[in-house]
Design a protein around this motif. Structure first.
Motif, short mmCIF file in Angstrom:
data_model
loop_
_atom_site.label_atom_id
_atom_site.label_comp_id
_atom_site.label_asym_id
_atom_site.label_seq_id
_atom_site.Cartn_x
_atom_site.Cartn_y
_atom_site.Cartn_z
N SER A 161 1.28 -1.52 0.22
CA SER A 161 -0.16 0.48 -0.36
C SER A 161 0.46 1.18 0.01
O SER A 161 0.65 2.41 -0.58
N VAL A 162 1.73 0.81 0.62
CA VAL A 162 2.41 2.36 0.99
C VAL A 162 3.73 2.55 -0.30
O VAL A 162 3.73 3.75 -1.29
N LYS A 163 3.78 1.46 -1.06
CA LYS A 163 4.41 2.31 -2.93
C LYS A 163 3.85 2.58 -3.89
O LYS A 163 3.73 2.75 -4.40
N ASN A 164 2.03 1.89 -3.08
CA ASN A 164 1.00 2.56 -3.78
C ASN A 164 0.51 3.57 -4.10
O ASN A 164 0.68 4.54 -5.13
N GLU A 165 1.06 4.03 -2.99
CA GLU A 165 0.29 5.68 -2.83
C GLU A 165 1.91 6.56 -3.56
O GLU A 165 1.25 7.10 -3.71
N GLU A 166 3.14 5.68 -2.97
CA GLU A 166 3.82 6.41 -3.19
C GLU A 166 3.57 7.44 -4.84
O GLU A 166 4.15 7.92 -5.58
N LEU A 167 3.61 5.60 -6.04
CA LEU A 167 3.34 5.49 -7.05
C LEU A 167 2.21 6.87 -7.65
O LEU A 167 2.12 7.67 -8.56
N ARG A 168 0.97 6.93 -6.59
CA ARG A 168 0.11 7.95 -6.65
C ARG A 168 0.14 9.17 -6.88
O ARG A 168 0.06 10.13 -7.65
N GLU A 216 -9.47 22.57 -15.90
CA GLU A 216 -10.59 21.81 -16.57
C GLU A 216 -9.49 19.82 -16.40
O GLU A 216 -9.95 19.13 -16.51
N PHE A 217 -8.67 20.05 -17.29
CA PHE A 217 -7.89 19.26 -17.24
C PHE A 217 -6.87 18.21 -16.42
O PHE A 217 -6.86 16.87 -16.02
N ARG A 218 -6.32 19.43 -15.74
CA ARG A 218 -5.85 18.72 -14.34
C ARG A 218 -7.04 17.92 -13.28
O ARG A 218 -6.75 16.77 -12.55
N LYS A 219 -7.54 18.77 -13.26
CA LYS A 219 -9.44 17.83 -12.92
C LYS A 219 -9.31 16.54 -13.14
O LYS A 219 -9.05 15.32 -12.62
N SER A 220 -9.28 16.30 -14.31
CA SER A 220 -9.48 15.09 -14.84
C SER A 220 -8.73 13.77 -14.75
O SER A 220 -8.62 13.38 -14.58
N GLY A 221 -7.85 14.24 -15.03
CA GLY A 221 -5.82 13.70 -15.22
C GLY A 221 -6.23 13.21 -13.46
O GLY A 221 -5.92 11.91 -13.28
N HIS A 222 -6.20 13.78 -12.80
CA HIS A 222 -6.37 14.09 -11.33
C HIS A 222 -7.81 11.97 -10.85
O HIS A 222 -7.03 11.23 -9.96
N GLU A 223 -8.45 12.70 -11.44
CA GLU A 223 -9.69 11.43 -10.84
C GLU A 223 -9.35 10.48 -12.17
O GLU A 223 -9.55 9.04 -11.42
N LEU A 224 -8.03 10.73 -13.74
CA LEU A 224 -7.86 8.93 -14.14
C LEU A 224 -6.96 8.54 -13.02
O LEU A 224 -7.15 7.46 -12.32
N ILE A 225 -5.65 9.11 -12.96
CA ILE A 225 -5.33 8.64 -11.47
C ILE A 225 -5.64 8.27 -10.55
O ILE A 225 -5.42 6.46 -9.63
N ASP A 226 -6.30 8.69 -10.11
CA ASP A 226 -6.86 7.94 -8.35
C ASP A 226 -8.21 7.07 -8.70
O ASP A 226 -7.90 5.98 -8.00
N SER A 227 -9.10 6.85 -10.00
CA SER A 227 -9.09 5.38 -9.83
C SER A 227 -8.25 4.71 -10.77
O SER A 227 -9.02 3.27 -10.33
N HIS A 228 -7.28 4.36 -11.10
CA HIS A 228 -6.11 3.47 -11.16
C HIS A 228 -5.57 3.06 -9.79
O HIS A 228 -5.40 1.63 -10.37
N PHE A 229 -5.05 3.64 -9.02
CA PHE A 229 -5.04 3.40 -7.99
C PHE A 229 -6.01 3.07 -7.03
O PHE A 229 -5.28 1.95 -5.83
N GLU A 230 -6.95 3.05 -6.97
CA GLU A 230 -8.13 2.20 -6.40
C GLU A 230 -7.91 1.42 -6.71
O GLU A 230 -8.40 0.82 -6.12
N TYR A 231 -8.19 1.11 -7.84
CA TYR A 231 -8.18 -0.46 -8.66
C TYR A 231 -7.31 -1.51 -7.83
O TYR A 231 -7.15 -2.25 -7.38
N ILE A 232 -6.16 -0.90 -8.19
CA ILE A 232 -5.07 -1.14 -7.81
C ILE A 232 -4.53 -1.48 -5.90
O ILE A 232 -5.12 -2.89 -5.81
N ARG A 233 -5.13 -0.83 -5.11
CA ARG A 233 -5.49 -0.84 -4.30
C ARG A 233 -6.56 -1.55 -3.53
O ARG A 233 -6.82 -2.62 -2.29
N ASN A 234 -7.81 -1.61 -4.61
CA ASN A 234 -7.94 -3.21 -4.12
C ASN A 234 -8.55 -4.28 -4.12
O ASN A 234 -8.43 -5.34 -4.03
#
Ligand code: ADP
Ligand code: ASP
Ligand code: MG
Length: 439
Positions: A57-64, A79-97
């Motif tokens: 989880s620590v490694k995952n957070e570092e990468l996120r 606008e694009f930064r916001k979408s970018g942050h959402e995109l990153i969170d969705s991928h790392f949430e997927y890994i965290r699961n």
């Protein structure tokens, strides 16, 4: 056009790709993960296999958080930064699961796929922000390996063609390197460095005019620049020469990536994203003979020596030996024989113990590990004289464990201890290419 890890490794590098893909030609852009990402994802999966959930989880957070930094610098608008942050969170949430369930090979492959899924989405959003038209074509909709792990050329061709018909007027089609589905439809990959392979498989499926591999160096060098100084770029190579060098460890190309291009006779150009005006290396079916062209080395080799009096004047003995390797689906790299013994090398040690045990039914078996194959590519036609003494003279301080000569008109391979590899590569450069290695 395939862009490797360093070519998409920072926001600046990603922005620098835009002029490279903005001409009027229709092109498929294959992207790797940002450099270092696949290594980090591998580490996360290893921690999860070892049940070290907290560390994973620590490694995952570092990468996120690294990726949130990338997003901040990549886009110009909120606008694009916001979408970018959402995109990153969705991928790392997927890994965290995955940290919450039992961890299997299936989940490992799904995690390893995230690097390329993220890089392609980030890049396509960058083009959108700049109002440059493009399409993101998921590699998982057409890239597939069969039950033996080999690319399914028919499936790939039919599916990518069908998908591309939907976007006939688009000039820039982006897709992920490395990732694919397996015969059971699960997410899988083409092994480390596999984005080169993706590019040449796509190129062959579509019979494109050229496959371009963009990386961090001005093309194919005559020796491994990670171990030898003053290496020189080769402007031309034949498919056979490039395939041999890639298979025997030249990291610039995935070991199998030349094959699809060679089969369809499609030129492969290696280019440097940092110096796009440099012509790079062109790989074609044409072979311009030269005594010595290049040297490469492959580590992680194991040797098995089988000695048996039963081999003396016998036929069918080698078949029995080969059948054992076949039963464990383990390819053989090098082989040498004498009257009563045979030496064989393999690069996949997964079934080494089992193979050695079965071979002991045929005779005595010695196993040696931590070996490297050094491959010298040049003019090794059987009518040529003088090449073997030059090579042996160059390496006269290095113990040679096996020599393979005569198997191919364009290469000679040697087996040595890995601890001698750097020295051997340097000596070969000094003697065959007359470089002094900065000494
Ligand atoms: P990418 O991330 O673009 O796929 P790689 O790291 O996989 O890039 O491959 C490029 C690297 O391969 C170079 O930076 C270089 O260090 C290494 N390399 C090893 N052998 C050779 C060679 N013979 N010629 C050029 N580069 C080589
Ligand atoms: N990202 C993958 C790797 O690091 C594939 C590639 O870069 O070619 O192995
Ligand atoms: Mg690579």
């Amino acid at each position: 056009m395939k862009f490797g890890g360093t070519s998409v490794g920072t926001p600046e590098r990603m922005k620098a790709l835009i002029p490279l893909i903005s001409d009027d030609d229709r092109k498929i852009v294959v992207l790797s993960a940002l450099s270092g990402t696949t290594n980090s994802l591998v580490e996360i999966t290893e921690l999860l296999y070892a049940d070290k959930i907290e560390e994973a989880s620590v490694k995952n957070e570092e990468l996120r958080s690294k990726y949130h930094g990338v997003v901040d610098d990549l886009y110009a608008t909120d606008e694009f930064r916001k979408s970018g942050h959402e995109l990153i969170d969705s991928h790392f949430e997927y890994i965290r699961n995955f940290t919450l369930r039992v961890f299997t090979r299936l989940q490992e492959k799904a995690i390893l796929a995230q690097g390329e899924l993220i890089s392609t989405s980030l890049f396509q959003m960058l083009l959108q922000e700049r109002k440059i038209r493009s399409v993101l074509l998921p590699a998982l909709s057409f890239m597939r390996i069969d039950k033996d792990g080999e690319p399914d050329a028919f499936y790939i061709r039919e599916n990518i063609r069908r998908e591309l018909k939907k976007y006939a007027s688009e000039k820039i089609i982006i897709t992920q390197g490395y990732i694919c589905r397996n015969a059971y439809g699960e997410v899988d990959n083409l092994k480390r460095g596999g984005s080169d392979f993706t590019a040449s498989l796509i190129g062959a499926a579509l019979k494109v005019s050229e496959i371009q591999i963009w990386t961090d160096i001005n093309g194919f060098h005559n020796n491994d620049p990670r171990f030898v100084e003053n290496t020189e770029v080769l402007r031309e190579l034949s498919f056979d020469e490039a395939a041999e060098l890639a298979y025997f460890g030249a990291k610039i190309l995935h070991p199998y990536s030349v094959n699809p291009a060679r089969e369809k006779n499609i030129p492969v150009r290696l280019k440097n994203t940092m110096e796009p005006e440099d012509p790079g290396t062109l790989i074609t079916s044409e072979c311009k003979l030269q005594d010595y062209k290049a040297v490469a080395a492959k580590d992680g080799i194991s040797a098995l020596r089988i000695k048996s009096a039963r081999m003396l004047m016998a036929y069918g003995f080698l078949r029995k030996v080969f059948e054992i390797f076949e039963a464990y689906r383990t390819p053989i790299d090098m082989i040498t024989t004498s009257e009563v013994s045979v030496s064989i090398t393999i690069d996949n040690p997964q079934y080494l113990n089992e193979i050695a045990k079965d071979l002991r039914e045929l005779g005595s078996v010695e196993v040696e590990e931590n070996l490297s194959i050094v491959c010298i590519v040049g003019d090794f036609r059987t009518e040529r004289t003088g090449s073997a003494p030059e090579i042996f003279e160059a390496l006269n301080t290095i113990p040679l464990k096996m020599i393979s000569y005569g198997g191919s008109p364009n290469s000679l391979s040697l087996l040595i201890d890995t601890k001698n590899k750097t020295k051997a590569l340097q000596l070969l450069s000094e003697h065959l290419f007359n470089t002094n290695n900065g000494q």
